[in-house]
Design a protein around this motif. Structure first.
Motif, mmCIF file in Angstrom:
data_model
loop_
_atom_site.group_PDB
_atom_site.id
_atom_site.type_symbol
_atom_site.label_atom_id
_atom_site.label_comp_id
_atom_site.label_asym_id
_atom_site.label_seq_id
_atom_site.Cartn_x
_atom_site.Cartn_y
_atom_site.Cartn_z
ATOM 1 N N VAL A 24 0.810 -1.222 0.000
ATOM 2 C CA VAL A 24 0.000 0.000 0.000
ATOM 3 C C VAL A 24 0.847 1.277 0.000
ATOM 4 N N TYR A 25 1.905 1.301 0.788
ATOM 5 C CA TYR A 25 2.679 2.536 0.877
ATOM 6 C C TYR A 25 3.442 2.801 -0.418
ATOM 7 N N SER A 26 4.014 1.773 -1.013
ATOM 8 C CA SER A 26 4.714 1.939 -2.284
ATOM 9 C C SER A 26 3.772 2.447 -3.368
ATOM 10 N N GLU A 27 2.535 1.976 -3.329
ATOM 11 C CA GLU A 27 1.549 2.437 -4.308
ATOM 12 C C GLU A 27 1.232 3.910 -4.104
ATOM 13 N N MET A 28 1.187 4.363 -2.840
ATOM 14 C CA MET A 28 0.939 5.780 -2.591
ATOM 15 C C MET A 28 2.093 6.631 -3.111
ATOM 16 N N VAL A 29 3.332 6.174 -2.904
ATOM 17 C CA VAL A 29 4.486 6.916 -3.421
ATOM 18 C C VAL A 29 4.450 6.954 -4.945
ATOM 19 N N TRP A 30 4.077 5.847 -5.556
ATOM 20 C CA TRP A 30 3.968 5.810 -7.021
ATOM 21 C C TRP A 30 2.952 6.844 -7.508
ATOM 22 N N ASN A 31 1.809 6.932 -6.828
ATOM 23 C CA ASN A 31 0.801 7.932 -7.201
ATOM 24 C C ASN A 31 1.340 9.350 -7.034
ATOM 25 N N ALA A 32 2.101 9.588 -5.959
ATOM 26 C CA ALA A 32 2.700 10.902 -5.738
ATOM 27 C C ALA A 32 3.677 11.238 -6.853
ATOM 28 N N ARG A 33 4.434 10.259 -7.292
ATOM 29 C CA ARG A 33 5.379 10.471 -8.398
ATOM 30 C C ARG A 33 4.645 10.822 -9.682
ATOM 31 N N GLN A 34 3.518 10.162 -9.907
ATOM 32 C CA GLN A 34 2.727 10.460 -11.103
ATOM 33 C C GLN A 34 2.216 11.893 -11.082
ATOM 34 N N LEU A 35 1.735 12.329 -9.926
ATOM 35 C CA LEU A 35 1.236 13.700 -9.798
ATOM 36 C C LEU A 35 2.346 14.718 -10.052
ATOM 37 N N ARG A 36 3.537 14.446 -9.532
ATOM 38 C CA ARG A 36 4.666 15.354 -9.746
ATOM 39 C C ARG A 36 5.055 15.403 -11.227
ATOM 40 N N ALA A 37 5.047 14.249 -11.875
ATOM 41 C CA ALA A 37 5.386 14.202 -13.300
ATOM 42 C C ALA A 37 4.384 15.000 -14.126
ATOM 43 N N GLN A 38 3.107 14.861 -13.781
ATOM 44 C CA GLN A 38 2.064 15.591 -14.498
ATOM 45 C C GLN A 38 2.208 17.098 -14.317
ATOM 46 N N ALA A 39 2.731 17.508 -13.144
ATOM 47 C CA ALA A 39 2.914 18.930 -12.858
ATOM 48 C C ALA A 39 4.256 19.459 -13.373
ATOM 49 N N GLY A 40 5.054 18.583 -13.981
ATOM 50 C CA GLY A 40 6.340 18.998 -14.515
ATOM 51 C C GLY A 40 7.405 19.215 -13.462
ATOM 52 N N LEU A 41 7.251 18.577 -12.294
ATOM 53 C CA LEU A 41 8.219 18.720 -11.211
ATOM 54 C C LEU A 41 9.274 17.618 -11.276
ATOM 55 N N ALA A 42 10.403 17.877 -10.627
ATOM 56 C CA ALA A 42 11.489 16.899 -10.615
ATOM 57 C C ALA A 42 11.051 15.635 -9.871
ATOM 58 N N PRO A 43 11.622 14.485 -10.215
ATOM 59 C CA PRO A 43 11.263 13.233 -9.529
ATOM 60 C C PRO A 43 11.617 13.281 -8.044
ATOM 61 N N ILE A 44 10.896 12.522 -7.264
ATOM 62 C CA ILE A 44 11.181 12.393 -5.833
ATOM 63 C C ILE A 44 12.444 11.552 -5.646
ATOM 64 N N ASP A 45 13.360 12.034 -4.819
ATOM 65 C CA ASP A 45 14.499 11.216 -4.402
ATOM 66 C C ASP A 45 14.063 10.483 -3.140
ATOM 67 N N TRP A 46 13.832 9.183 -3.257
ATOM 68 C CA TRP A 46 13.259 8.378 -2.179
ATOM 69 C C TRP A 46 14.358 7.566 -1.504
ATOM 70 N N ILE A 47 14.518 7.748 -0.199
ATOM 71 C CA ILE A 47 15.514 7.015 0.582
ATOM 72 C C ILE A 47 14.808 6.217 1.665
ATOM 73 N N VAL A 48 15.043 4.919 1.699
ATOM 74 C CA VAL A 48 14.523 4.052 2.754
ATOM 75 C C VAL A 48 15.645 3.826 3.764
ATOM 76 N N LEU A 49 15.395 4.218 5.019
ATOM 77 C CA LEU A 49 16.395 4.106 6.077
ATOM 78 C C LEU A 49 16.140 2.857 6.906
ATOM 79 N N ARG A 50 17.178 2.088 7.115
ATOM 80 C CA ARG A 50 17.051 0.866 7.914
ATOM 81 C C ARG A 50 17.378 1.188 9.369
ATOM 82 N N ASN A 51 16.334 1.348 10.169
ATOM 83 C CA ASN A 51 16.513 1.626 11.595
ATOM 84 C C ASN A 51 16.621 0.333 12.397
ATOM 85 N N ARG A 52 17.245 0.479 13.583
ATOM 86 C CA ARG A 52 17.317 -0.618 14.555
ATOM 87 C C ARG A 52 17.935 -1.887 13.964
ATOM 88 N N MET A 53 19.025 -1.723 13.234
ATOM 89 C CA MET A 53 19.744 -2.870 12.693
ATOM 90 C C MET A 53 20.704 -3.391 13.754
#
Length: 269
Positions: A156-185
Motif C-alpha cells: 500500500v505505501y509503495s503504491e501511494m508513493v507511485w501515485n505521488a510520483r505520477q502527480l509530480r510528473a504531471q505537474a512537470g516537477l522533478a522526480p522524488i528522491d526516495w531514501i529508505v532508512l534501515r533503523n534498529r539494525m
C-alpha cells in the motif's frame, strides 16, 4: 524555492519524529533556515518535540540553532472552492507561506494513511522512509514469499508513493528522491539482517528508491525528547564527555545527513 523533505511511512513506531527532529536540527546547525510541519494532527510528536525544545531553551537561557515549527493554518470552509479539500488548502497555504524564507521544509507525516500525508508526498523533493529492520515493516513496502527471497508485489505505501510520483510528473516537477532508512539494525539476528538486505536491494531496483542506514535502538533518544534536544546539542548543555553509544549515534546522524545528498549541504559536525 525551499527544498521539501517529507518523512513518512504508514506504520507507527518506525522513528519518523525522532528522524525529523534530528534532520531539521542538524540542517539548522549547518546554517540553513529550516521550517517544520507536523501532519499528525492528533499525536503531534514532532510538534511536541519542538515545543519541548523551545521551553527548555527558554528555561535554561540557551540559544541553540533550531528549526522553526509551525502549525497548519486554519481555513474557513466558506472560502473553499467547489470540490476543494480543506486539508489540501491548509497544507498548500502553509508551504506557500514558508517557502520564500526557508532553505528546507521538513514535514513529518502520521503513521497512517491520511489525505494530508498523500498531499505531502506529492510535494516531496526528498522522501525519507524510516523502516525498522523487520519483515513486519517491510510488508508496508512489498509482499514477499515465505522465505523472504522473492518479491510478490508492491504494497500500500509503495503504491501511494507511485501515485505521488505520477502527480509530480504531471505537474512537470522533478522526480522524488526516495531514501529508505534501515533503523534498529542490531548486530544480532544476522540471518534476518541479510534477508532484509537482499529483499530491499531487489525492491529498490524494482520501484526506485535508495537505501541507507538509519539509527540503531538507543536509550539516548528517549532521554532527549522531554527537553527537545538532539545528539548535536549534548555538549552545549554541559555534557563534557560523550559515551561510546552517544559517539556512535552522532556518527549515524552524520552518515544519515550525508546519505540524503541535500542541495547545498556540507556536513561539518
Amino acid at each position: 524555492m525551499a527544498h521539501i523533505i517529507v518523512v513518512g511511512n504508514e506504520k507507527g513506531g518506525a522513528g519518523k519524529s525522532t528522524m525529523s527532529m534530528h534532520v531539521a536540527t542538524a540542517l539548522a546547525r549547518l546554517g540553513h533556515t529550516v521550517s517544520a510541519l507536523d501532519l499528525d494532527l492528533r499525536q503531534k510528536t514532532f510538534g511536541r518535540y519542538a515545543a519541548n525544545r523551545s521551553a527548555f531553551l527558554k528555561k535554561s537561557g540557551l540559544e541553540l540553532p533550531s528549526p522553526h515549527y509551525h502549525d497548519l493554518p486554519e481555513v474557513d470552509p466558506e472560502s473553499l472552492g467547489p470540490g476543494e479539500n480543506v486539508y489540501d488548502r491548509r497544507l498548500s497555504e502553509a508551504v506557500a507561506m514558508l517557502e520564500p524564507d526557508s532553505d528546507f521544509i521538513v514535514i513529518d507525516c502520521p503513521g497512517s494513511h491520511t489525505r494530508l500525508s498523500q498531499v505531502a508526498h506529492s510535494l516531496a523533493d526528498t522522501l525519507v522512509t524510516p523502516l525498522n529492520d523487520s519483515f513486519v515493516d517491510f510488508d508496508l513496502l512489498a509482499h514477499v514469499d515465505d522465505d523472504g527471497k522473492k518479491i510478490l508485489g508492491p504494497s500500500v505505501y509503495s503504491e501511494m508513493v507511485w501515485n505521488a510520483r505520477q502527480l509530480r510528473a504531471q505537474a512537470g516537477l522533478a522526480p522524488i528522491d526516495w531514501i529508505v532508512l534501515r533503523n534498529r539494525m542490531g548486530a544480532q539476528q544476522m540471518v534476518n539482517k541479510e534477508k532484509m538486505g537482499r529483499a530491499l536491494e531487489l525492491l529498490a531496483k524494482r520501484i526506485g528508491f535508495r537505501t541507507a542506514p538509519g539509527f540503531n535502538e538507543r536509550v539516548i533518544f528517549r532521554e532527549l525528547f522531554p527537553r527537545g534536544l538532539t545528539l548535536l546539542d549534548l555538549k552545549d548543555v554541559g555534557v563534557k564527555q560523550l559515551n561510546i553509544s552517544n559517539v556512535a549515534a552522532r556518527q549515524e546522524l552524520r552518515d544519515l545527513i550525508k546519505s540524503l545528498r541535500l542541495p547545498g549541504v556540507e556536513v561539518t559536525f
